[in-house]
Write a protein that holds these residues in place. Sequence first.
Motif, PDB file in Angstrom:
ATOM      1  N   ALA A 116       0.834  -1.201   0.000  1.00 16.41           N
ATOM      2  CA  ALA A 116       0.000   0.000   0.000  1.00 16.41           C
ATOM      3  C   ALA A 116       0.867   1.249   0.000  1.00 16.41           C
ATOM      4  O   ALA A 116       0.599   2.222  -0.721  1.00 16.41           O
ATOM      5  CB  ALA A 116      -0.928  -0.004   1.213  1.00 16.41           C
ATOM      6  N   HIS A 117       1.936   1.184   0.794  1.00 14.61           N
ATOM      7  CA  HIS A 117       2.852   2.321   0.891  1.00 14.61           C
ATOM      8  C   HIS A 117       3.502   2.606  -0.458  1.00 14.61           C
ATOM      9  O   HIS A 117       3.589   3.749  -0.906  1.00 14.61           O
ATOM     10  CB  HIS A 117       3.912   2.011   1.950  1.00 14.61           C
ATOM     11  CG  HIS A 117       4.879   3.120   2.169  1.00 14.61           C
ATOM     12  ND1 HIS A 117       4.499   4.318   2.725  1.00 14.61           N
ATOM     13  CD2 HIS A 117       6.201   3.241   1.893  1.00 14.61           C
ATOM     14  CE1 HIS A 117       5.562   5.122   2.782  1.00 14.61           C
ATOM     15  NE2 HIS A 117       6.601   4.483   2.280  1.00 14.61           N
ATOM     16  N   LYS A 118       3.936   1.540  -1.131  1.00 12.55           N
ATOM     17  CA  LYS A 118       4.595   1.692  -2.440  1.00 12.55           C
ATOM     18  C   LYS A 118       3.653   2.326  -3.455  1.00 12.55           C
ATOM     19  O   LYS A 118       4.007   3.272  -4.160  1.00 12.55           O
ATOM     20  CB  LYS A 118       5.030   0.316  -2.958  1.00 12.55           C
ATOM     21  CG  LYS A 118       6.408  -0.090  -2.519  1.00 12.55           C
ATOM     22  CD  LYS A 118       6.835  -1.325  -3.311  1.00 12.55           C
ATOM     23  CE  LYS A 118       8.106  -1.925  -2.768  1.00 12.55           C
ATOM     24  NZ  LYS A 118       8.251  -3.336  -3.165  1.00 12.55           N
ATOM     25  N   LEU A 119       2.433   1.781  -3.530  1.00 12.17           N
ATOM     26  CA  LEU A 119       1.464   2.279  -4.511  1.00 12.17           C
ATOM     27  C   LEU A 119       1.105   3.742  -4.230  1.00 12.17           C
ATOM     28  O   LEU A 119       0.985   4.560  -5.138  1.00 12.17           O
ATOM     29  CB  LEU A 119       0.202   1.390  -4.499  1.00 12.17           C
ATOM     30  CG  LEU A 119      -0.847   1.650  -5.579  1.00 12.17           C
ATOM     31  CD1 LEU A 119      -0.247   1.611  -6.978  1.00 12.17           C
ATOM     32  CD2 LEU A 119      -1.992   0.631  -5.479  1.00 12.17           C
ATOM     33  N   THR A 120       0.982   4.049  -2.943  1.00 10.28           N
ATOM     34  CA  THR A 120       0.672   5.418  -2.550  1.00 10.28           C
ATOM     35  C   THR A 120       1.768   6.376  -2.995  1.00 10.28           C
ATOM     36  O   THR A 120       1.502   7.449  -3.535  1.00 10.28           O
ATOM     37  CB  THR A 120       0.531   5.500  -1.007  1.00 10.28           C
ATOM     38  OG1 THR A 120      -0.365   4.487  -0.593  1.00 10.28           O
ATOM     39  CG2 THR A 120       0.002   6.841  -0.569  1.00 10.28           C
TER      40      THR A 120
ATOM     41  N   LEU B 154       1.949  10.877 -10.420  1.00 12.09           N
ATOM     42  CA  LEU B 154       0.658  11.415 -10.875  1.00 12.09           C
ATOM     43  C   LEU B 154       0.229  12.640 -10.065  1.00 12.09           C
ATOM     44  O   LEU B 154      -0.687  13.352 -10.446  1.00 12.09           O
ATOM     45  CB  LEU B 154      -0.446  10.349 -10.770  1.00 12.09           C
ATOM     46  CG  LEU B 154      -0.208   9.034 -11.505  1.00 12.09           C
ATOM     47  CD1 LEU B 154      -1.283   8.020 -11.120  1.00 12.09           C
ATOM     48  CD2 LEU B 154      -0.193   9.263 -13.003  1.00 12.09           C
ATOM     49  N   GLY B 155       0.894  12.849  -8.957  1.00 12.52           N
ATOM     50  CA  GLY B 155       0.475  13.932  -8.077  1.00 12.52           C
ATOM     51  C   GLY B 155      -0.897  13.662  -7.473  1.00 12.52           C
ATOM     52  O   GLY B 155      -1.629  14.576  -7.121  1.00 12.52           O
ATOM     53  N   VAL B 156      -1.240  12.374  -7.373  1.00  4.80           N
ATOM     54  CA  VAL B 156      -2.548  12.003  -6.846  1.00  4.80           C
ATOM     55  C   VAL B 156      -2.406  11.419  -5.442  1.00  4.80           C
ATOM     56  O   VAL B 156      -1.533  10.588  -5.192  1.00  4.80           O
ATOM     57  CB  VAL B 156      -3.227  10.934  -7.734  1.00  4.80           C
ATOM     58  CG1 VAL B 156      -4.552  10.473  -7.126  1.00  4.80           C
ATOM     59  CG2 VAL B 156      -3.466  11.484  -9.119  1.00  4.80           C
ATOM     60  N   GLU B 157      -3.277  11.858  -4.549  1.00  8.37           N
ATOM     61  CA  GLU B 157      -3.240  11.319  -3.216  1.00  8.37           C
ATOM     62  C   GLU B 157      -4.181  10.124  -3.137  1.00  8.37           C
ATOM     63  O   GLU B 157      -5.379  10.257  -3.382  1.00  8.37           O
ATOM     64  CB  GLU B 157      -3.689  12.386  -2.238  1.00  8.37           C
ATOM     65  CG  GLU B 157      -2.971  12.303  -0.912  1.00  8.37           C
ATOM     66  CD  GLU B 157      -3.399  13.428   0.001  1.00  8.37           C
ATOM     67  OE1 GLU B 157      -3.942  13.107   1.071  1.00  8.37           O
ATOM     68  OE2 GLU B 157      -3.206  14.601  -0.374  1.00  8.37           O
ATOM     69  N   VAL B 158      -3.649   8.967  -2.821  1.00  7.93           N
ATOM     70  CA  VAL B 158      -4.514   7.815  -2.574  1.00  7.93           C
ATOM     71  C   VAL B 158      -4.310   7.404  -1.128  1.00  7.93           C
ATOM     72  O   VAL B 158      -3.229   7.568  -0.569  1.00  7.93           O
ATOM     73  CB  VAL B 158      -4.243   6.627  -3.533  1.00  7.93           C
ATOM     74  CG1 VAL B 158      -4.539   6.984  -4.954  1.00  7.93           C
ATOM     75  CG2 VAL B 158      -2.819   6.134  -3.400  1.00  7.93           C
ATOM     76  N   GLU B 159      -5.368   6.872  -0.549  1.00  9.10           N
ATOM     77  CA  GLU B 159      -5.307   6.575   0.875  1.00  9.10           C
ATOM     78  C   GLU B 159      -5.437   5.075   1.116  1.00  9.10           C
ATOM     79  O   GLU B 159      -6.436   4.479   0.709  1.00  9.10           O
ATOM     80  CB  GLU B 159      -6.463   7.289   1.566  1.00  9.10           C
ATOM     81  CG  GLU B 159      -6.043   8.023   2.815  1.00  9.10           C
ATOM     82  CD  GLU B 159      -7.174   8.835   3.377  1.00  9.10           C
ATOM     83  OE1 GLU B 159      -7.870   8.302   4.265  1.00  9.10           O
ATOM     84  OE2 GLU B 159      -7.368   9.971   2.924  1.00  9.10           O
ATOM     85  N   PRO B 160      -4.453   4.445   1.751  1.00 12.27           N
ATOM     86  CA  PRO B 160      -4.575   3.027   2.077  1.00 12.27           C
ATOM     87  C   PRO B 160      -5.754   2.819   3.027  1.00 12.27           C
ATOM     88  O   PRO B 160      -5.894   3.546   3.996  1.00 12.27           O
ATOM     89  CB  PRO B 160      -3.258   2.712   2.796  1.00 12.27           C
ATOM     90  CG  PRO B 160      -2.310   3.783   2.379  1.00 12.27           C
ATOM     91  CD  PRO B 160      -3.149   5.004   2.163  1.00 12.27           C
ATOM     92  N   MET B 161      -6.605   1.824   2.705  1.00 12.16           N
ATOM     93  CA  MET B 161      -7.771   1.593   3.548  1.00 12.16           C
ATOM     94  C   MET B 161      -7.679   0.269   4.297  1.00 12.16           C
ATOM     95  O   MET B 161      -8.453   0.008   5.216  1.00 12.16           O
ATOM     96  CB  MET B 161      -9.028   1.617   2.684  1.00 12.16           C
ATOM     97  CG  MET B 161     -10.317   1.596   3.481  1.00 12.16           C
ATOM     98  SD  MET B 161     -11.713   1.734   2.424  1.00 12.16           S
ATOM     99  CE  MET B 161     -12.372   3.309   2.952  1.00 12.16           C
ATOM    100  N   GLY B 162      -6.732  -0.554   3.888  1.00 13.34           N
ATOM    101  CA  GLY B 162      -6.587  -1.820   4.593  1.00 13.34           C
ATOM    102  C   GLY B 162      -6.113  -2.933   3.673  1.00 13.34           C
ATOM    103  O   GLY B 162      -5.771  -2.712   2.515  1.00 13.34           O
ATOM    104  N   TYR B 163      -6.098  -4.120   4.223  1.00 14.44           N
ATOM    105  CA  TYR B 163      -5.613  -5.279   3.483  1.00 14.44           C
ATOM    106  C   TYR B 163      -6.446  -6.489   3.891  1.00 14.44           C
ATOM    107  O   TYR B 163      -7.141  -6.475   4.917  1.00 14.44           O
ATOM    108  CB  TYR B 163      -4.128  -5.530   3.815  1.00 14.44           C
ATOM    109  CG  TYR B 163      -3.945  -5.905   5.253  1.00 14.44           C
ATOM    110  CD1 TYR B 163      -3.942  -7.240   5.633  1.00 14.44           C
ATOM    111  CD2 TYR B 163      -3.842  -4.931   6.238  1.00 14.44           C
ATOM    112  CE1 TYR B 163      -3.830  -7.593   6.965  1.00 14.44           C
ATOM    113  CE2 TYR B 163      -3.730  -5.269   7.575  1.00 14.44           C
ATOM    114  CZ  TYR B 163      -3.734  -6.605   7.930  1.00 14.44           C
ATOM    115  OH  TYR B 163      -3.641  -6.960   9.245  1.00 14.44           O
ATOM    116  N   LEU B 164      -6.402  -7.531   3.061  1.00 16.08           N
ATOM    117  CA  LEU B 164      -7.051  -8.794   3.400  1.00 16.08           C
ATOM    118  C   LEU B 164      -6.060  -9.910   3.144  1.00 16.08           C
ATOM    119  O   LEU B 164      -5.379  -9.920   2.113  1.00 16.08           O
ATOM    120  CB  LEU B 164      -8.298  -9.045   2.551  1.00 16.08           C
ATOM    121  CG  LEU B 164      -9.456  -8.072   2.718  1.00 16.08           C
ATOM    122  CD1 LEU B 164      -9.491  -7.082   1.581  1.00 16.08           C
ATOM    123  CD2 LEU B 164     -10.762  -8.830   2.782  1.00 16.08           C
ATOM    124  N   VAL B 165      -5.986 -10.839   4.079  1.00 16.08           N
ATOM    125  CA  VAL B 165      -5.035 -11.937   3.911  1.00 16.08           C
ATOM    126  C   VAL B 165      -5.582 -12.974   2.923  1.00 16.08           C
ATOM    127  O   VAL B 165      -6.781 -13.048   2.678  1.00 16.08           O
ATOM    128  CB  VAL B 165      -4.726 -12.649   5.247  1.00 16.08           C
ATOM    129  CG1 VAL B 165      -3.975 -11.724   6.177  1.00 16.08           C
ATOM    130  CG2 VAL B 165      -5.998 -13.190   5.879  1.00 16.08           C
TER     131      VAL B 165
END
Length: 298
Positions: A213-217, A224-235
């Motif tokens: 999530a950190h990498k993609l963010t 892209l100058g776009v803010e994306v927000e990590p919302m969670g993960y699923l195993v």
Amino acid sequence: MHDQAEKLRLAVRSMKDQIEQDVFAGMKHTRVIAVTSGKGGVGKTNIALNLSLALAANGVRVILMDADMGLANIDIIIGVVPKYNLYHVIRGEKTVKEIMLIGPHNLSIIPGGSGIRELANLPQETLKRVINDLGRFDGEYDLMIIDTGAGISQSVLSFLTAADDVIVITTPEPTSLTDAYGIIKAMSAQRARGTIYIVINRVEMEAEGVLVAHKLTRVAENFLGVEVEPMGYLVEDEVVEKAVKEQQPFIINYPNSAVSKNIRTIAEQIHTGVLANQTVTKPSGLKTFFRNLTNFFR
Ligand SMILES: Nc1ncnc2c1ncn2[C@@H]1O[C@H](COP(=O)(O)OP(=O)(O)O)[C@@H](O)[C@H]1O
Ligand SMILES: [Mg+2]
């Protein structure tokens, strides 16, 4: 004479619109969250359904719309074959209320079926009727979750642009991440409001979810100058496939599994974060959503 009558009628109508707007301004709108992915098969439908159920179990009034025109498959996961879908509403044979399925925890489901594709080419009068019928539920629900198709097509982008918020699902796999980046890029050119959230599915452990999530963010922000927000993960969890085979949502059949706990954590964030924080980005309401959606389609 005729002209004057027409003018008067228009004046009355605009006054009526104004009054309606003022009345509705004090009313709570339904928030629309679209669940999407760059690549298919990453868990979008399972997450949209189980997340909706987790929220509904907490008393959130949720309506889930199956808008994946390729594979409408929420019905398959809950093991019901809807006799009618949005297509029948468009044809004027059914109302939205009549095609709605009611799932566990009182979750309402709108089967889109082939109707989603039809929305793009409707005559004005039909479109108005369908939008009015869909818009009728505004405020009756706190939240509408939409399971969109995967990939970058104009029809999917229309849903993403019209929604209040978007959740992009990806797995840690490079191809899935690349395609997630692609959809974020395509959205960034069109979206002007709301938040893009990301959920990482099928991780081995929490640390992997956080890292990916950190990498993609970072990449979205830097390139892209776009803010994306990590919302969670699923195993990665075998109960997902098991539940699919049993045609029951995993959160119902396996409520104590790891993946069900992950879903509840994300649901909690939506419940106490996104929904409670309506002032940050105000939902524009179902009627506006469907009107925008069909405008973008054209
Ligand atoms: N967290 C997970 N753990 C294990 N398998 C998963 C998980 N998420 C998804 N899957 C598998 O991926 C398949 C596709 O999921 P689905 O929700 O239909 O994806 P999509 O809607 O993105 O095409 C599921 O049937 C299941 O077998
Ligand atoms: Mg799907």
